[in-house]
Scaffold this motif. Structure first.
Motif, PDB file in Angstrom:
ATOM      1  N   VAL A 114     -18.693  28.210  33.725  1.00  0.00           N
ATOM      2  CA  VAL A 114     -19.543  29.350  33.397  1.00  0.00           C
ATOM      3  C   VAL A 114     -19.608  29.433  31.887  1.00  0.00           C
ATOM      4  O   VAL A 114     -18.562  29.520  31.233  1.00  0.00           O
ATOM      5  CB  VAL A 114     -18.956  30.665  33.952  1.00  0.00           C
ATOM      6  CG1 VAL A 114     -19.826  31.847  33.523  1.00  0.00           C
ATOM      7  CG2 VAL A 114     -18.862  30.616  35.456  1.00  0.00           C
ATOM      8  N   GLU A 115     -20.821  29.428  31.380  1.00  0.00           N
ATOM      9  CA  GLU A 115     -21.006  29.474  29.929  1.00  0.00           C
ATOM     10  C   GLU A 115     -20.041  28.518  29.217  1.00  0.00           C
ATOM     11  O   GLU A 115     -19.291  28.923  28.338  1.00  0.00           O
ATOM     12  CB  GLU A 115     -20.830  30.908  29.416  1.00  0.00           C
ATOM     13  CG  GLU A 115     -22.001  31.797  29.816  1.00  0.00           C
ATOM     14  CD  GLU A 115     -21.688  33.288  29.707  1.00  0.00           C
ATOM     15  OE1 GLU A 115     -20.640  33.627  29.137  1.00  0.00           O
ATOM     16  OE2 GLU A 115     -22.490  34.082  30.212  1.00  0.00           O
ATOM     17  N   GLU A 116     -20.082  27.278  29.641  1.00  0.00           N
ATOM     18  CA  GLU A 116     -19.278  26.192  29.028  1.00  0.00           C
ATOM     19  C   GLU A 116     -17.777  26.287  29.316  1.00  0.00           C
ATOM     20  O   GLU A 116     -17.015  25.424  28.897  1.00  0.00           O
ATOM     21  CB  GLU A 116     -19.476  26.153  27.491  1.00  0.00           C
ATOM     22  CG  GLU A 116     -20.908  26.316  27.024  1.00  0.00           C
ATOM     23  CD  GLU A 116     -21.626  25.002  26.812  1.00  0.00           C
ATOM     24  OE1 GLU A 116     -21.172  24.207  25.972  1.00  0.00           O
ATOM     25  OE2 GLU A 116     -22.631  24.761  27.525  1.00  0.00           O
TER      26      GLU A 116
ATOM     27  N   PRO B 128      -3.510  33.480  42.269  1.00  0.00           N
ATOM     28  CA  PRO B 128      -3.441  34.548  41.276  1.00  0.00           C
ATOM     29  C   PRO B 128      -4.827  35.032  40.847  1.00  0.00           C
ATOM     30  O   PRO B 128      -5.812  34.317  41.025  1.00  0.00           O
ATOM     31  CB  PRO B 128      -2.731  33.887  40.082  1.00  0.00           C
ATOM     32  CG  PRO B 128      -2.244  32.577  40.539  1.00  0.00           C
ATOM     33  CD  PRO B 128      -2.920  32.218  41.800  1.00  0.00           C
ATOM     34  N   ASN B 129      -4.877  36.221  40.272  1.00  0.00           N
ATOM     35  CA  ASN B 129      -6.120  36.766  39.726  1.00  0.00           C
ATOM     36  C   ASN B 129      -6.719  35.787  38.724  1.00  0.00           C
ATOM     37  O   ASN B 129      -5.998  35.195  37.928  1.00  0.00           O
ATOM     38  CB  ASN B 129      -5.861  38.091  38.990  1.00  0.00           C
ATOM     39  CG  ASN B 129      -5.446  39.199  39.930  1.00  0.00           C
ATOM     40  OD1 ASN B 129      -4.472  39.902  39.702  1.00  0.00           O
ATOM     41  ND2 ASN B 129      -6.167  39.349  41.019  1.00  0.00           N
ATOM     42  N   GLY B 130      -8.014  35.648  38.789  1.00  0.00           N
ATOM     43  CA  GLY B 130      -8.701  34.808  37.807  1.00  0.00           C
ATOM     44  C   GLY B 130      -8.575  33.322  38.052  1.00  0.00           C
ATOM     45  O   GLY B 130      -8.954  32.515  37.210  1.00  0.00           O
TER      46      GLY B 130
ATOM     47  N   SER C 200     -13.282  33.827  43.722  1.00  0.00           N
ATOM     48  CA  SER C 200     -14.634  34.380  43.881  1.00  0.00           C
ATOM     49  C   SER C 200     -15.683  33.408  43.358  1.00  0.00           C
ATOM     50  O   SER C 200     -16.781  33.299  43.916  1.00  0.00           O
ATOM     51  CB  SER C 200     -14.764  35.708  43.135  1.00  0.00           C
ATOM     52  OG  SER C 200     -13.964  36.682  43.746  1.00  0.00           O
ATOM     53  N   THR C 201     -15.323  32.713  42.292  1.00  0.00           N
ATOM     54  CA  THR C 201     -16.250  31.716  41.755  1.00  0.00           C
ATOM     55  C   THR C 201     -16.593  30.689  42.829  1.00  0.00           C
ATOM     56  O   THR C 201     -17.764  30.358  43.034  1.00  0.00           O
ATOM     57  CB  THR C 201     -15.628  31.017  40.534  1.00  0.00           C
ATOM     58  OG1 THR C 201     -15.310  32.014  39.562  1.00  0.00           O
ATOM     59  CG2 THR C 201     -16.567  29.997  39.929  1.00  0.00           C
ATOM     60  N   LEU C 202     -15.589  30.229  43.547  1.00  0.00           N
ATOM     61  CA  LEU C 202     -15.820  29.274  44.630  1.00  0.00           C
ATOM     62  C   LEU C 202     -16.772  29.864  45.669  1.00  0.00           C
ATOM     63  O   LEU C 202     -17.760  29.234  46.067  1.00  0.00           O
ATOM     64  CB  LEU C 202     -14.486  28.886  45.283  1.00  0.00           C
ATOM     65  CG  LEU C 202     -14.593  27.990  46.515  1.00  0.00           C
ATOM     66  CD1 LEU C 202     -15.180  26.624  46.148  1.00  0.00           C
ATOM     67  CD2 LEU C 202     -13.225  27.810  47.195  1.00  0.00           C
TER      68      LEU C 202
ATOM     69  N   PHE D  85     -18.867  40.113  50.403  1.00  0.00           N
ATOM     70  CA  PHE D  85     -18.636  40.248  48.967  1.00  0.00           C
ATOM     71  C   PHE D  85     -17.350  40.993  48.646  1.00  0.00           C
ATOM     72  O   PHE D  85     -16.988  41.952  49.322  1.00  0.00           O
ATOM     73  CB  PHE D  85     -19.809  40.990  48.313  1.00  0.00           C
ATOM     74  CG  PHE D  85     -21.045  40.167  48.133  1.00  0.00           C
ATOM     75  CD1 PHE D  85     -21.703  39.638  49.236  1.00  0.00           C
ATOM     76  CD2 PHE D  85     -21.566  39.915  46.872  1.00  0.00           C
ATOM     77  CE1 PHE D  85     -22.853  38.870  49.083  1.00  0.00           C
ATOM     78  CE2 PHE D  85     -22.705  39.156  46.705  1.00  0.00           C
ATOM     79  CZ  PHE D  85     -23.348  38.633  47.804  1.00  0.00           C
ATOM     80  N   GLN D  86     -16.688  40.536  47.585  1.00  0.00           N
ATOM     81  CA  GLN D  86     -15.530  41.278  47.097  1.00  0.00           C
ATOM     82  C   GLN D  86     -15.976  42.662  46.604  1.00  0.00           C
ATOM     83  O   GLN D  86     -15.320  43.654  46.869  1.00  0.00           O
ATOM     84  CB  GLN D  86     -14.854  40.512  45.954  1.00  0.00           C
ATOM     85  CG  GLN D  86     -13.617  41.228  45.412  1.00  0.00           C
ATOM     86  CD  GLN D  86     -12.846  40.385  44.397  1.00  0.00           C
ATOM     87  OE1 GLN D  86     -13.271  39.297  44.012  1.00  0.00           O
ATOM     88  NE2 GLN D  86     -11.708  40.888  43.973  1.00  0.00           N
ATOM     89  N   TYR D  87     -17.130  42.688  45.925  1.00  0.00           N
ATOM     90  CA  TYR D  87     -17.699  43.958  45.485  1.00  0.00           C
ATOM     91  C   TYR D  87     -19.122  44.078  46.025  1.00  0.00           C
ATOM     92  O   TYR D  87     -20.076  43.654  45.365  1.00  0.00           O
ATOM     93  CB  TYR D  87     -17.722  44.027  43.951  1.00  0.00           C
ATOM     94  CG  TYR D  87     -16.369  43.810  43.328  1.00  0.00           C
ATOM     95  CD1 TYR D  87     -15.366  44.777  43.458  1.00  0.00           C
ATOM     96  CD2 TYR D  87     -16.063  42.626  42.654  1.00  0.00           C
ATOM     97  CE1 TYR D  87     -14.107  44.577  42.918  1.00  0.00           C
ATOM     98  CE2 TYR D  87     -14.811  42.429  42.100  1.00  0.00           C
ATOM     99  CZ  TYR D  87     -13.824  43.401  42.231  1.00  0.00           C
ATOM    100  OH  TYR D  87     -12.586  43.193  41.707  1.00  0.00           O
TER     101      TYR D  87
HETATM  102  N1  LIG Z   1     -19.857  35.250  34.340  1.00  0.00           N
HETATM  103  C1  LIG Z   1     -18.684  34.930  33.839  1.00  0.00           C
HETATM  104  N2  LIG Z   1     -18.532  34.822  32.497  1.00  0.00           N
HETATM  105  C2  LIG Z   1     -17.325  34.470  31.953  1.00  0.00           C
HETATM  106  N3  LIG Z   1     -16.236  34.248  32.681  1.00  0.00           N
HETATM  107  C3  LIG Z   1     -16.339  34.350  34.014  1.00  0.00           C
HETATM  108  C4  LIG Z   1     -17.552  34.687  34.663  1.00  0.00           C
HETATM  109  N4  LIG Z   1     -17.341  34.716  35.998  1.00  0.00           N
HETATM  110  C5  LIG Z   1     -16.046  34.408  36.177  1.00  0.00           C
HETATM  111  N5  LIG Z   1     -15.435  34.191  34.988  1.00  0.00           N
HETATM  112  C6  LIG Z   1     -14.027  33.872  34.774  1.00  0.00           C
HETATM  113  O1  LIG Z   1     -13.667  32.885  35.703  1.00  0.00           O
HETATM  114  C7  LIG Z   1     -12.338  33.074  36.123  1.00  0.00           C
HETATM  115  C8  LIG Z   1     -12.263  33.079  37.635  1.00  0.00           C
HETATM  116  O2  LIG Z   1     -12.879  34.268  38.119  1.00  0.00           O
HETATM  117  P1  LIG Z   1     -12.936  34.623  39.665  1.00  0.00           P
HETATM  118  O3  LIG Z   1     -13.676  35.880  39.823  1.00  0.00           O
HETATM  119  O4  LIG Z   1     -13.409  33.436  40.399  1.00  0.00           O
HETATM  120  O5  LIG Z   1     -11.397  34.861  39.986  1.00  0.00           O
HETATM  121  P2  LIG Z   1     -10.683  35.281  41.338  1.00  0.00           P
HETATM  122  O6  LIG Z   1      -9.781  34.173  41.696  1.00  0.00           O
HETATM  123  O7  LIG Z   1     -11.672  35.686  42.345  1.00  0.00           O
HETATM  124  O8  LIG Z   1      -9.837  36.530  40.848  1.00  0.00           O
HETATM  125  P3  LIG Z   1      -9.439  37.890  41.626  1.00  0.00           P
HETATM  126  O9  LIG Z   1      -8.272  37.564  42.441  1.00  0.00           O
HETATM  127  O10 LIG Z   1      -9.072  38.810  40.505  1.00  0.00           O
HETATM  128  O11 LIG Z   1     -10.616  38.343  42.378  1.00  0.00           O
HETATM  129  C9  LIG Z   1     -11.858  34.350  35.473  1.00  0.00           C
HETATM  130  O12 LIG Z   1     -11.105  34.009  34.336  1.00  0.00           O
HETATM  131  C10 LIG Z   1     -13.145  35.046  35.082  1.00  0.00           C
HETATM  132  O13 LIG Z   1     -12.954  35.858  33.943  1.00  0.00           O
END
Ligand SMILES: Nc1ncnc2c1ncn2[C@@H]1O[C@H](COP(=O)(O)OP(=O)(O)OP(=O)(O)O)[C@@H](O)[C@H]1O
Ligand SMILES: [Mg+2]
Lengths: 497, 252
Positions: free
Chosen positions: B11-13, B35-37, B41-43, B84-86
């Protein structure tokens, strides 16, 4: 499209036997041919440009009584002294008034068949499900007579006649009900009102006339749609609706299919008058051809619409859904003269591509305890510009006036504009005036959420926009509301993604 | 059903998924923890076609189709569902008509007849019982003013009505009270069959007491660093992620 038969069936609670109905259709169809508002499509050409002779000829052609000819001439002379207004938010090439035809334009200017019509327009007809036989007409293809539309429109008349309701072309009213016309025409929008209204007063071609007698509740929605199809009232339409004491009427103007017209300039006037305890609901779904994606060929729509709540406890509400025209300039307004009278304005104005709209309302509080409500929802997409201009005026004698205004703007993309200009003129300290405004964007999250449920981006935007405009759509009669929503999606096509 | 190979997404490089592999077969339930982050959710978003992610390498196949090449609405119509998570609020759009539209889009895509209002209403009433949702919520605009838990139930209701082949649940259990958790899990279990699969993203072992997964994966820093069975979730509950992260680091 409106399912015409259905609509009539629904609105007619007391069923008329089928054979009777057909008889009525037949009678009135014949009658209309006699008055010739259909055969007028074949009319002779008047020369271009405007002078006193043309005005007199128009009046003569319609067999108008003298008072009408005089009135037109006064308007014409006044118009000659006027300058066209310039509006900061609208840009357009000048209209060459000497280059226009002030009676029906010659047929040869229009497309000869659907093959010559903008294919985009035809696609839109498809999407809205416009019946084949109506497409030529809407696209401005010269057609000789449209018996279908006429006959359907006139089923109304028999039923309405029994209640003493008059619903007819204004040209007919001028001949058949001159006293009513003389009493009310120009009382709300005088011929001196503004450049376009003055021009309209001089040369108006046709339009609708409605009179509801005292105590009568009009049992069905009156619609101009049918008549316009049949008679091609053209660029200078004039409508006059009078609701006498204690009466009620709901009037629908326009249709959701984009109408094409070789006349670029449209300057209509609508006057509403509500006497004591009367109510008028006026709904418009307006979808004039907006031009192609580059903004070429669209219609300039300069309309003067005004309602006078002349009696106590009277009420006028305007509901408008505007999606068409290259340029729209219109401010349906209410003059709240009677004590306890109520004015309402519900508006959705959508602009896309290069469209420009400058719309809003004026609520003029004159009587005591008058109330007004303004709900305006602007939607801008593409490179369009959408301006809301609203005036709330409370005169010094208007005790306890109240107004609530809510003006929201929704932006789709980042090349469009929305502007809100609320003006207040309060001359009485007891007035309570409230104004709220918001601007929002259609978010990518919302679109993605709907996409993820199988809904295409186009439909998603349509849904979001319809949701945003729901308060206004709720004011529309049911079948109109459904169409208006479909119209949103179609009008916004290609604006996202 | 779903086959993800060496998926790399930024995301954005900024690289977020860094070579992720996952195989999901029909009938299976996979839990993804981490863990968080870490990129869970990205997946989910990349699989369902959300814009704003750049796929730098790797592939994802769904029912033999190139998933990453399909428009999001086509993925949905092909039976993919993301809870959706949100969940997003859509002001003014009626919850019922939204869901009817969604179902009919999917049915059209499958060449099935669209449901009319009456048939749809009886279907939705039946599925509402499954998630014990208040009927009043059907009349409201989509998610607007819903409480956190109501939004999550609404997601599960949508899932129950749309009956997907592959459902990804992104922290559907977060923000749910114990009863709601049981109800949501009950809904999933009722929909479960030999033909459909679930990917359940969660932070809590508790959910997995109700929805028993066939596999548990740990996603950390954009990669799956450990896969196991439901016992792995229990172990994580007890020991946290640190030992796994250390293990992964020492391997690297
Ligand atoms: N649009 C975006 N711009 C910049 N960073 C992003 C963007 N979307 C996700 N990220 C970053 O990508 C990483 C993974 O985010 P993601 O939401 O997939 O985490 P997660 O595993 O679902 O976390 P959580 O358990 O808190 O829901 C995080 O560091 C987040 O800040
Ligand atoms: Mg997450």
């Amino acid at each position: 499209m409106i399912d015409k038969n259905n609509k009539i069936a629904q609105n007619n609670d007391e069923n008329i036997a089928m054979s009777d109905e057909q008889q009525t259709i037949q009678n009135i169809t014949d009658q209309d041919y006699k008055y010739g508002f259909v055969t007028d499509i074949e009319m002779e050409e008047f020369p271009k440009g405007l002078d006193e002779n043309i005005v007199i000829m128009i009046s003569a052609k319609k067999n108008e009584p003298e008072f009408m000819t005089e009135w037109r001439l006064k308007a014409y002379r006044h118009w000659r002294k006027q300058k066209e207004p310039k509006w900061p938010k609208l840009e357009y090439s000048e209209v060459e008034y000497e280059d226009l035809y002030y009676y029906a334009a010659p047929k040869k200017d229009g497309p000869k068949s659907l093959d010559e019509v903008d294919p985009e327009l035809l696609k839109t007809f498809d999407k809205l499900g416009v019946p084949l036989e109506e497409r030529e007409l809407l696209a401005g293809v010269a057609v000789d007579a449209v018996i279908d539309s006429v006959s359907v429109a006139t089923t109304f008349k028999g039923k309405l006649g029994e209640l003493g309701i008059i619903f007819c072309p204004i040209s007919e009213a001028i001949r058949e009900h001159p006293d009513l016309v003389k009493k009310y025409l120009g009382t709300v929008v005088p011929y001196t009102d503004n450049f376009y209204a003055t021009l309209n007063s001089a040369v108006f071609s046709d339009g609708s006339f409605v009179y509801i007698p005292p105590g009568v509740r009009c049992p069905m929605e009156l619609s101009s749609y049918f008549r316009i199809n049949a008679s091609k009232t053209g660029q200078f339409e004039r409508t006059l609706i009078v609701a006498d004491k204690g009466s009620y009427v709901s009037y629908l103007e326009g249709c959701t299919a984009p109408m094409r017209d070789e006349n670029q300039l449209h300057a209509a006037v609508v006057e509403l008058i509500a006497l004591d305890d009367a109510e008028i609901k006026y709904s418009t779904v307006q979808n004039w051809y907006a031009g192609n994606k580059e903004g070429v060929g669209g219609i300039f729509n300069f309309v003067t619409k005004r309602g006078l709540c002349s009696g106590k406890n009277s009420k006028i509400s305007w509901t408008q859904v505007e999606t068409g025209s290259a340029i729209t300039w219109k401010y349906p307004s209410c003059i709240l003269k009677g004590d306890n009278s109520v004015g309402e304005f519900y508006s959705v104005a959508l602009t896309n591509n290069y469209q420009q709209a400058d719309t809003g309302t004026k609520m003029i509080h004159q009587g005591k305890n008058t109330r007004s409500l303004i709900i305006s929802k602007g939607i801008s997409a593409g490179k369009s510009n959408n301006a809301y201009r609203g005036l709330v005026k409370v005169n010094s004698k208007s005790e306890n006036a109240r107004n609530y205004s809510q003006c929201d703007s929704l932006l789709i993309g980042d090349q469009c504009g929305a502007h809100t200009y609320p003006y207040l003129e309060i001359e009485n300290p007891t007035a309570q005036v409230e104004h709220e405004a918001t601007t929002s964007k259609v978010s990518e999250d919302q679109i993605f959420y709907l996409n993820q449920r199988g809904i295409s981006t186009e439909d998603a935007v349509g849904m979001i926009v319809s949701g945003y405009a729901r308060e206004v759509f709720q004011q529309l009669p049911m079948e109109f509301a459904v169409e208006a929503q479909a119209l949103m999606s179609v009008s916004l096509e290609g604006s996202v993604g | 059903m779903l086959s993800i190979k060496n998926l790399q997404v930024s995301v954005e490089e900024k690289p977020i998924l860094k070579g992720l592999n996952l195989e999901v077969k029909p009938g299976e339930i996979h839990a993804i923890m981490g863990p968080n982050g870490s990129g869970k959710s990205t997946l989910a978003h990349v699989l369902s076609g959300r814009e704003g992610y750049s796929v730098d390498a790797g592939s994802a196949q769904y029912k033999g189709l190139d998933l990453l090449d399909m428009a999001p609405e086509i993925r949905a119509r092909e039976g993919m569902f993301l809870a959706f998570q949100y969940p997003i609020e859509i002001p003014g759009v009626n919850n019922t008509s939204f869901l009817k539209k969604a179902l009919n889009e999917i049915r059209k895509h499958r060449g099935e007849e669209e449901l009319d209002a009456i048939d749809f209403l009886s279907l939705i009433k039946k599925q509402m019982k499954l998630v014990e949702m208040k009927e009043e919520l059907l009349k409201r605009p989509v998610n607007q003013g819903f409480s956190g838990g109501e939004k999550k139930r609404n997601e599960i209701l949508q899932m129950a009505v749309l009956n997907p082949t592959l459902a990804i649940l992104d922290e559907t259990d977060s923000g749910l009270d114990i009863d709601a958790l049981r109800i949501v899990a009950g809904g999933v279990n009722k929909l479960r069959s030999a033909d459909n699969s679930f990917v359940v993203i969660t932070h809590y072992q508790r959910l997995l007491d109700y929805i028993v997964p066939d596999f548990v994966h740990v996603l950390s820093n954009g990669q799956i660093i450990k896969s196991g069975t439901k016992e792995l979730a229990l172990e994580l509950e007890e020991r946290g992620y640190d030992w796994l992260l250390e293990e992964a680091e020492s391997k690297a």
